[in-house]
Design an enzyme around this catalytic site. Structure first.
Site, mmCIF file in Angstrom:
data_model
loop_
_atom_site.group_PDB
_atom_site.id
_atom_site.type_symbol
_atom_site.label_atom_id
_atom_site.label_comp_id
_atom_site.label_asym_id
_atom_site.label_seq_id
_atom_site.Cartn_x
_atom_site.Cartn_y
_atom_site.Cartn_z
ATOM 1 N N HIS A 148 0.820 -1.225 0.000
ATOM 2 C CA HIS A 148 0.000 0.000 0.000
ATOM 3 C C HIS A 148 0.845 1.262 0.000
ATOM 4 O O HIS A 148 0.363 2.348 -0.354
ATOM 5 C CB HIS A 148 -0.931 -0.002 1.217
ATOM 6 C CG HIS A 148 -2.266 0.615 0.961
ATOM 7 N ND1 HIS A 148 -2.427 1.769 0.221
ATOM 8 C CD2 HIS A 148 -3.517 0.252 1.341
ATOM 9 C CE1 HIS A 148 -3.706 2.091 0.176
ATOM 10 N NE2 HIS A 148 -4.385 1.181 0.829
ATOM 11 N N SER A 149 2.110 1.175 0.382
ATOM 12 C CA SER A 149 2.959 2.360 0.378
ATOM 13 C C SER A 149 3.222 2.872 -1.038
ATOM 14 O O SER A 149 3.615 4.026 -1.225
ATOM 15 C CB SER A 149 4.298 2.063 1.069
ATOM 16 O OG SER A 149 4.984 1.022 0.413
#
Length: 459
Positions: A148-149
């Site tokens: 998700h980063s």
């Protein structure tokens, strides 16, 4: 000296970028989130074609061709560093028995295991699994796993679609309706109102739920049925899906409480307070054309995680009139549409990060999420069938894991379908298939009610 420069996967040291505040959050040990996109393919999987296609698309995107360096950036801050991508290392083809007895169960178990294996930090944080496995709704399966980063859900879904083309026109990008911004300015301050307590129901996460393997199940419903209800009730698609969710969760909880058969459980069903955390895209909409150009030309544009969240109350309880779930959903959403809650949440998070550091920011976000019961999202997809590097798709089912919820619901439109994805902690929700059935049955009852009352007129 030349060898020094190339010893860490061909890094190009001058091409680096600091992590955004949200990317730092998603890389903290207590909030390690990843996105899963399951693609049902209409043809047998062809890994070499996918590898070749990815070399000209995702591998050229700045974030998908960078590794994460947590210590050596300016002033010791985490950064993204560009590197040479070896696409073959990111495409995984498991050896599957050709006569697998229950392929649908095999797929569920395979995805569940993916939630227990962290991505390799020595290379860009994404991978695609190609399963030569015939299931109920596909001839083969592609599973895209992305940390998700790298970006928020809206950006990553748009980027994924930029890697596809219309099946009817191999040179054309998909047609995706532009979602209007629904949450605008006002003085509404619902963020502060009663944010700390949800009713303790069988849906509420237990401590450590984010670390448990998740179960991913899905159902496919008719988008035409959703639009029929939308037009009859003069609502948005999102209103209808929220109403269906409230109806489905009410059915599910009612059954769970009936199984307990205690006076306390029956009383709880009449007064449930439950909220969902909903992520809101804060950036101007970036068309998939711009993202396709970015990958083709290796250009740079604004990227990352840029979202806030709102806490949306859900009204649960058994109703004699199925349409009441829709009316209540619309009233709640209309009130939230004029809220600054999403913008405020991002600004407040950045302030805490700057003043008190990452640990305090993580504690804040976890506390807010722990005060809610589930995550909910609704994403608009292509209007026509699309092809992913030679693979026409029958469905697209996105989800996310690693956050402290036991239940996450995603609705994804595609062609004339809506895919309902349920991600559950099986120690809390042992029967997610039944929850899917309840959601599907709720839409049927709502549609029947609309037709019985003659509310729908053929266009």
């Amino acid at each position: 000296m030349g060898g020094e420069k190339n010893k860490t996967r061909d890094m190009v040291e001058e091409e680096e970028e600091p992590l955004s505040p949200c990317s730092r959050l998603f890389n903290s040990p207590d909030f390690n989130c990843a996105i899963i996109v399951t693609m049902g393919c209409k043809v047998k999987g062809n890994p070499p074609a996918i590898i070749e296609g990815l070399k000209h698309t995702l591998a050229n995107h700045p974030r998908f061709s960078s590794i994460l360096d947590m210590k050596n950036g300016k002033k010791g801050k985490p950064r993204w560093v560009r590197t040479k991508v070896r696409v073959e290392e990111h495409v995984i083809v498991p050896d599957i028995e050709p006569n697998t007895e229950n392929p649908d169960q095999y797929l569920e178990d395979y995805i569940s295991k993916l939630t227990t294996v962290p991505l390799d930090l020595s290379k860009p944080l994404w991978e695609i699994h190609v399963l030569c496995l015939k299931t109920s709704n596909a001839e083969s399966i592609g599973i895209l796993k992305i940390h998700h980063s790298l970006g928020d859900g809206m950006s990553l879904m748009s980027l994924f679609l930029a890697c596809t083309r219309k099946t009817s026109d191999p040179e054309a990008l998909p047609t995706v309706a532009v979602q209007k911004k629904q949450f605008g300015p006002s003085c509404y301050t619902g963020f502060f109102n009663k944010i700390w307590w949800d009713t303790e129901t069988p849906l509420l996460a237990k401590p450590g739920s984010e670390l448990k393997p998740k179960k991913f199940v899905y159902r496919i419903i008719s988008f035409d049925d959703v639009k029929l209800v939308k037009n009859a009730m003069n609502m948005t698609v999102n209103d209808v899906l929220l109403g269906v969710t409230q109806a489905g969760l009410s059915r599910y909880l009612s059954r769970r409480y009936d199984q307990e058969a205690t006076p306390k459980s029956k009383d709880l069903m009449r007064r449930i307070r439950l909220r969902s955390a909903i992520m809101i895209n804060l950036r101007p909409n970036t068309g998939i054309e711009a993202l396709a150009d970015m990958m083709a030309k290796k250009s740079k544009c604004k990227w990352g995680n840029l979202f806030g969240y709102i806490l949306l109350p859900f009204s649960l309880g058994l109703e004699t009139d199925p349409l009441e779930y829709l009316r209540r959903a619309k009233v709640t959403v209309d009130r939230k549409k004029q809220s600054l809650e999403a913008v405020f949440s991002m600004a407040f998070f950045k302030l805490i990060l700057k003043v008190m550091g990452l640990k305090a920011s993580v504690v804040l976000v976890r506390k807010v999420i722990h005060s809610t019961t589930l995550s909910f999202s609704n994403v608009v997809g292509p209007k026509e069938e699309i092809t992913f590097h030679g693979h026409p798709l029958s469905y697209i089912a996105p989800s996310v894991f690693g956050h402290p919820h036991a239940l996450t619901l995603h609705f994804q439109s595609y062609e004339n379908k809506v895919i309902i994805s349920v991600t559950a902690d099986p120690t809390v929700i042992p029967d997610p298939h039944k929850m899917c059935d309840d959601l599907v049955e709720s839409l049927k009852l709502i549609k029947s009610s609309v037709l019985e009352r003659g509310l729908y007129e053929m266009e």
